[in-house]
Design a protein around this motif. Structure first.
Motif, PDB file in Angstrom:
ATOM      1  N   LEU A 109      18.852  48.260  40.011  1.00 16.84           N
ATOM      2  CA  LEU A 109      19.678  49.020  40.948  1.00 16.84           C
ATOM      3  C   LEU A 109      20.844  49.587  40.155  1.00 16.84           C
ATOM      4  CD1 LEU A 109      20.312  49.965  43.823  1.00 16.84           C
ATOM      5  CD2 LEU A 109      21.608  47.840  44.153  1.00 16.84           C
ATOM      6  N   ILE A 110      20.837  50.905  39.941  1.00 20.17           N
ATOM      7  CA  ILE A 110      21.836  51.563  39.097  1.00 20.17           C
ATOM      8  C   ILE A 110      22.902  52.182  39.976  1.00 20.17           C
ATOM      9  CG2 ILE A 110      22.189  53.287  37.296  1.00 20.17           C
ATOM     10  CD1 ILE A 110      18.689  52.697  37.721  1.00 20.17           C
ATOM     11  N   LEU A 111      24.145  51.764  39.776  1.00 21.23           N
ATOM     12  CA  LEU A 111      25.286  52.292  40.520  1.00 21.23           C
ATOM     13  C   LEU A 111      26.188  53.039  39.550  1.00 21.23           C
ATOM     14  CD1 LEU A 111      26.183  49.129  42.681  1.00 21.23           C
ATOM     15  CD2 LEU A 111      24.574  50.981  43.220  1.00 21.23           C
ATOM     16  N   THR A 112      26.235  54.347  39.660  1.00 18.02           N
ATOM     17  CA  THR A 112      27.058  55.155  38.759  1.00 18.02           C
ATOM     18  C   THR A 112      28.236  55.727  39.542  1.00 18.02           C
ATOM     19  OG1 THR A 112      25.638  57.084  39.194  1.00 18.02           O
ATOM     20  CG2 THR A 112      25.162  55.783  37.232  1.00 18.02           C
ATOM     21  N   ILE A 125      26.266  48.842  36.502  1.00 18.44           N
ATOM     22  CA  ILE A 125      27.438  49.617  36.930  1.00 18.44           C
ATOM     23  C   ILE A 125      28.062  50.308  35.732  1.00 18.44           C
ATOM     24  CG2 ILE A 125      29.791  49.459  37.849  1.00 18.44           C
ATOM     25  CD1 ILE A 125      28.886  47.141  39.575  1.00 18.44           C
ATOM     26  N   CYS A 126      28.396  51.589  35.899  1.00 20.33           N
ATOM     27  CA  CYS A 126      29.128  52.302  34.844  1.00 20.33           C
ATOM     28  C   CYS A 126      30.067  53.310  35.477  1.00 20.33           C
ATOM     29  CB  CYS A 126      28.183  52.995  33.867  1.00 20.33           C
ATOM     30  SG  CYS A 126      27.404  54.484  34.524  1.00 20.33           S
ATOM     31  N   THR A 127      30.939  53.870  34.665  1.00 16.13           N
ATOM     32  CA  THR A 127      31.874  54.888  35.103  1.00 16.13           C
ATOM     33  C   THR A 127      31.192  56.255  35.100  1.00 16.13           C
ATOM     34  OG1 THR A 127      34.149  55.674  34.829  1.00 16.13           O
ATOM     35  CG2 THR A 127      32.839  55.403  32.823  1.00 16.13           C
ATOM     36  N   SER A 128      31.956  57.292  35.374  1.00 15.32           N
ATOM     37  CA  SER A 128      31.382  58.638  35.510  1.00 15.32           C
ATOM     38  C   SER A 128      31.212  59.314  34.154  1.00 15.32           C
ATOM     39  CB  SER A 128      32.278  59.490  36.404  1.00 15.32           C
ATOM     40  OG  SER A 128      33.548  59.665  35.786  1.00 15.32           O
ATOM     41  N   GLY A 129      30.493  60.438  34.181  1.00 14.70           N
ATOM     42  CA  GLY A 129      30.332  61.267  32.993  1.00 14.70           C
ATOM     43  C   GLY A 129      29.202  60.814  32.096  1.00 14.70           C
ATOM     44  N   SER A 130      29.377  60.989  30.787  1.00 14.32           N
ATOM     45  CA  SER A 130      28.306  60.693  29.835  1.00 14.32           C
ATOM     46  C   SER A 130      27.920  59.224  29.832  1.00 14.32           C
ATOM     47  CB  SER A 130      28.720  61.121  28.421  1.00 14.32           C
ATOM     48  OG  SER A 130      29.909  60.456  28.022  1.00 14.32           O
ATOM     49  N   ALA A 131      28.790  58.370  30.355  1.00  9.02           N
ATOM     50  CA  ALA A 131      28.456  56.945  30.456  1.00  9.02           C
ATOM     51  C   ALA A 131      27.142  56.768  31.206  1.00  9.02           C
ATOM     52  CB  ALA A 131      29.579  56.189  31.161  1.00  9.02           C
ATOM     53  N   ALA A 132      26.980  57.510  32.284  1.00  7.88           N
ATOM     54  CA  ALA A 132      25.761  57.390  33.082  1.00  7.88           C
ATOM     55  C   ALA A 132      24.531  57.804  32.276  1.00  7.88           C
ATOM     56  CB  ALA A 132      25.879  58.245  34.344  1.00  7.88           C
ATOM     57  N   TYR A 133      24.647  58.861  31.504  1.00  9.24           N
ATOM     58  CA  TYR A 133      23.508  59.345  30.714  1.00  9.24           C
ATOM     59  C   TYR A 133      23.015  58.286  29.733  1.00  9.24           C
ATOM     60  CZ  TYR A 133      22.289  64.229  31.605  1.00  9.24           C
ATOM     61  OH  TYR A 133      21.770  65.379  32.136  1.00  9.24           O
ATOM     62  N   PHE A 144      22.575  55.234  30.244  1.00  6.85           N
ATOM     63  CA  PHE A 144      21.619  54.332  30.892  1.00  6.85           C
ATOM     64  C   PHE A 144      20.191  54.859  30.816  1.00  6.85           C
ATOM     65  CE2 PHE A 144      24.778  52.343  34.175  1.00  6.85           C
ATOM     66  CZ  PHE A 144      25.151  51.389  33.250  1.00  6.85           C
ATOM     67  N   ALA A 145      20.040  56.157  30.521  1.00 13.55           N
ATOM     68  CA  ALA A 145      18.743  56.824  30.685  1.00 13.55           C
ATOM     69  C   ALA A 145      17.585  56.184  29.918  1.00 13.55           C
ATOM     70  CB  ALA A 145      18.864  58.303  30.326  1.00 13.55           C
ATOM     71  N   PRO A 146      17.737  55.796  28.640  1.00 10.57           N
ATOM     72  CA  PRO A 146      16.592  55.181  27.947  1.00 10.57           C
ATOM     73  C   PRO A 146      16.088  53.926  28.636  1.00 10.57           C
ATOM     74  CG  PRO A 146      18.261  55.849  26.360  1.00 10.57           C
ATOM     75  CD  PRO A 146      18.877  55.992  27.719  1.00 10.57           C
ATOM     76  N   ALA A 147      17.001  53.063  29.088  1.00 12.04           N
ATOM     77  CA  ALA A 147      16.585  51.837  29.770  1.00 12.04           C
ATOM     78  C   ALA A 147      15.982  52.146  31.135  1.00 12.04           C
ATOM     79  CB  ALA A 147      17.775  50.888  29.918  1.00 12.04           C
ATOM     80  N   VAL A 148      16.531  53.141  31.819  1.00  7.57           N
ATOM     81  CA  VAL A 148      15.997  53.514  33.127  1.00  7.57           C
ATOM     82  C   VAL A 148      14.560  54.018  32.997  1.00  7.57           C
ATOM     83  CG1 VAL A 148      16.234  55.130  35.061  1.00  7.57           C
ATOM     84  CG2 VAL A 148      18.260  53.982  34.146  1.00  7.57           C
ATOM     85  N   SER A 149      14.307  54.855  31.998  1.00  7.32           N
ATOM     86  CA  SER A 149      12.945  55.372  31.828  1.00  7.32           C
ATOM     87  C   SER A 149      11.978  54.261  31.435  1.00  7.32           C
ATOM     88  CB  SER A 149      12.916  56.500  30.789  1.00  7.32           C
ATOM     89  OG  SER A 149      13.351  56.047  29.521  1.00  7.32           O
ATOM     90  N   GLU A 150      12.424  53.328  30.600  1.00 11.64           N
ATOM     91  CA  GLU A 150      11.576  52.183  30.247  1.00 11.64           C
ATOM     92  C   GLU A 150      11.276  51.331  31.476  1.00 11.64           C
ATOM     93  OE1 GLU A 150       9.240  49.447  28.404  1.00 11.64           O
ATOM     94  OE2 GLU A 150       9.965  51.327  27.505  1.00 11.64           O
ATOM     95  N   ALA A 151      12.291  51.087  32.288  1.00 14.58           N
ATOM     96  CA  ALA A 151      12.093  50.302  33.504  1.00 14.58           C
ATOM     97  C   ALA A 151      11.124  50.995  34.449  1.00 14.58           C
ATOM     98  CB  ALA A 151      13.430  50.065  34.200  1.00 14.58           C
ATOM     99  N   PHE A 152      11.193  52.318  34.518  1.00 17.75           N
ATOM    100  CA  PHE A 152      10.304  53.069  35.411  1.00 17.75           C
ATOM    101  C   PHE A 152       8.850  52.911  34.994  1.00 17.75           C
ATOM    102  CE2 PHE A 152       8.176  57.088  36.629  1.00 17.75           C
ATOM    103  CZ  PHE A 152       8.334  57.006  38.005  1.00 17.75           C
TER     104      PHE A 152
END
Length: 569
Positions: free
Chosen positions: A97-100, A72-80, A82-90
């Protein structure tokens, strides 16, 4: 009813679907999501101020429990972030389950803070992206959110596993009043999805048996995967009873002396062509060994079967002839049964060339012997000699985590004879970001003694993972501090460039000591060969979380590494 009741229900759906861990990065717009999970009472909530580290902590948890972890994160650049971990997980097939939280679309380009384009922000590095409507009072929206939450959780856990994203626009007011009751509504509905069983047709088995019988030289090779007792058992039977070589990098998690582990050291030899298989059977994900990949590309087999549950056709060896969907342990077990039965009925032995197995085994034993001789001759402290000491004093209680760059290459040679409780590395994208945080997440949920081997640059890059409360006390960290990116001296290309130290190695004078002081981590230091074994033993025997920093010279590291590789070629 609470003003954001569907988000409270979303937390209940996650709980009833079996999710128990949520990693939260604090923020305002995400307050409703955070409170929905925290006030639920059924989740272990982990707080991390840095979204990049938070993503990898969640990945490390999900990697261990093989179940989605909520981010879970707040809006804006906070979500971005998460991207390195999301791509690694993919690419590593880890369920998240990412909730932005997001701001409503009408506020984009209105100079309103923390407002960016978040719809599909992680595409194409998620299995699917969803977005819910902010009109939470509408019955159709409530129904849709219930359905989307169920679908996202199920999708994350369907092979191949992976991250799924739900973007959650939230209008003000989003902080609850004192009178609001944080309870799930009666309309919460759980939608379970059944596993699809793989059924291989008879025609495929006939083709497989025909190719097997016409391949005197067979090689089985495993890429990255979690420890699998059933797979290890059937591979041991195949190699013991049929004399077929089985090869695996350290991250293949093959346990037993029967397997080929030192291929990195001997496949670069000029006369290695005799090791070419007629049939190659691969399973798992990425291979560390560049030597093995190049060897197969230069010496392609007539047939190459790849067994896996990938959504994409992966062919890193440029030789795949048959892509077989399914679980490797199941297919190999059934293959063994069919071949064994056929051999019994025909009263004949299999036609495999046992001398091929002997050749691989001799190469393996020769490489192992020369490796030990080379390590004994290391009179100075360097990365190799330090890791050799550390690995010698670890026991089979440890789970091993390895950072990328040189750390994973060292481990693929030095950590091959130990029995670990699993070997893990972020080889989905093979980046240095997040290695520390991933090990932290893994240690928090595994309960096992955990050893992380990480280079100085990767450690410094991911120190924020150590800022969380309640660091796992079962974690030991080894930092190889050679004052820069030592790998650039060892690979072809940058090692001879005049810009090496400034623009590739990025030389520095930092250490991990102050980070340890800030985070309450016991700190040990090694800078010479004398007394190093005693310090290593004290480090491994210390109570609680501890870090050992080894200071080595990059020139000596390069010399020792190249000498080790040279004696085997």
């Amino acid at each position: 009813m609470a003003i954001l009741q569907p988000l409270i229900d979303m937390a209940e759906i996650c709980y009833q679907q079996g999710i128990r861990h949520v990693v939260i990065s604090p923020g305002s717009r995400s307050a409703a999501l955070t409170l929905a999970f925290v006030r639920h009472g059924g989740f272990q909530a982990h707080v991390c101020i840095d979204e990049r580290s938070a993503g990898f902590i969640a990945l490390g948890m999900a990697q261990q429990i093989d179940s989605p972890v909520v981010l879970i994160c707040t809006s804006g650049s906070a979500a971005y972030n998460f991207a390195p971990a999301v791509s690694e997980a993919f690419f590593q097939q880890v369920p998240l389950l990412i909730l932005t939280a997001d701001r409503p679309k009408e506020w984009q380009h209105q100079y309103d803070g923390q407002t960016i384009y978040q719809t599909g922000i992680f595409d194409p590095h998620v299995k699917r992206s969803f977005e819910v409507s902010p009109d939470y009072q509408h019955p159709d929206v409530q129904w849709a959110i219930n359905r989307i939450a169920n679908e996202a959780i199920n999708l994350a856990s369907i092979a191949p596993n992976g991250p799924v994203h739900i973007n959650v626009p939230i209008r003000e007011p989003f902080y609850p009043g004192l009178e609001e009751d944080f309870k799930a509504s009666d309309e919460v509905r759980i939608i379970k999805r059944s596993e699809k069983e793989t059924v291989w047709p008879q025609s495929m088995w006939e083709e497989l048996l025909d190719e097997w019988e016409n391949a005197p030289k067979i090689l089985i090779a495993g890429g990255q995967q979690k420890p699998d007792a059933a797979l290890n058992a059937i591979l041991r039977r195949i190699t013991d009873e049929w004399q077929i070589p089985v090869l695996g990098d350290c991250i293949a998690n093959l346990s037993g002396d029967e397997f080929i582990r030192h291929h990195d050291l001997f496949l670069g030899a000029k006369d290695a062509g005799d090791l070419r298989p007629d049939l190659l059977i691969t399973f798992g994900m990425s291979f560390i060994s560049k030597e093995f990949k190049q060897f197969i590309r230069k010496n392609p087999p007539k047939w190459h079967w790849h067994i896996g549950e990938d959504a994409f056709l992966a062919d890193p060896f440029q030789s795949v002839t048959r892509d077989i969907p399914g679980i490797a342990a199941s297919l190999l077990e059934k293959l063994f049964e069919r071949l064994d039965y056929q051999s019994f009925v025909e009263n004949s032995d299999l036609s495999q060339d046992t001398s091929f197995h002997d050749l691989w085994l001799r190469s393996e034993r020769n490489a192992r012997q020369k490796k030990h001789e080379s390590l004994k001759n290391l009179s100075l402290l360097n990365d190799l000699s330090l890791l050799d000491i550390i690995i010698k004093y670890t026991d089979n209680r440890y789970q091993l985590h390895i950072a990328n760059s040189m750390s994973v290459r060292y481990a693929n040679i030095l950590a091959t004879e130990n029995e670990w409780q699993g070997v893990f590395a972020n080889r989905g994208t093979s980046g240095i970001d997040g290695c520390v945080s991933t090990a932290i997440g893994a240690a928090k949920v595994s309960g096992q003694p955990t050893l992380l081997i990480v280079g100085d640059v990767a450690f410094l890059y991911d120190r924020n993972g150590l800022l969380i409360n309640n660091l796992p006390q079962n974690l030991k960290i080894v930092v190889l501090n050679n004052a820069g990116g030592n790998i650039f001296r060892m690979i072809d290309g940058p090692g001879n460039l005049p810009e090496l130290e400034t623009f590739f190695e990025t030389r520095h004078s930092f250490s991990a000591q102050r980070t340890c002081e800030d985070s309450g981590i016991a700190y040990f230091r090694v800078s010479g060969k004398e007394g190093s074994e005693s310090i290593v033993k004290d480090f491994l025997n210390s109570d609680g979380i501890a870090l050992l920093e080894g200071f080595t010279d990059p020139v000596e590291n390069t010399r020792a590494w190249k000498e080790l590789k040279r004696v085997l070629q």
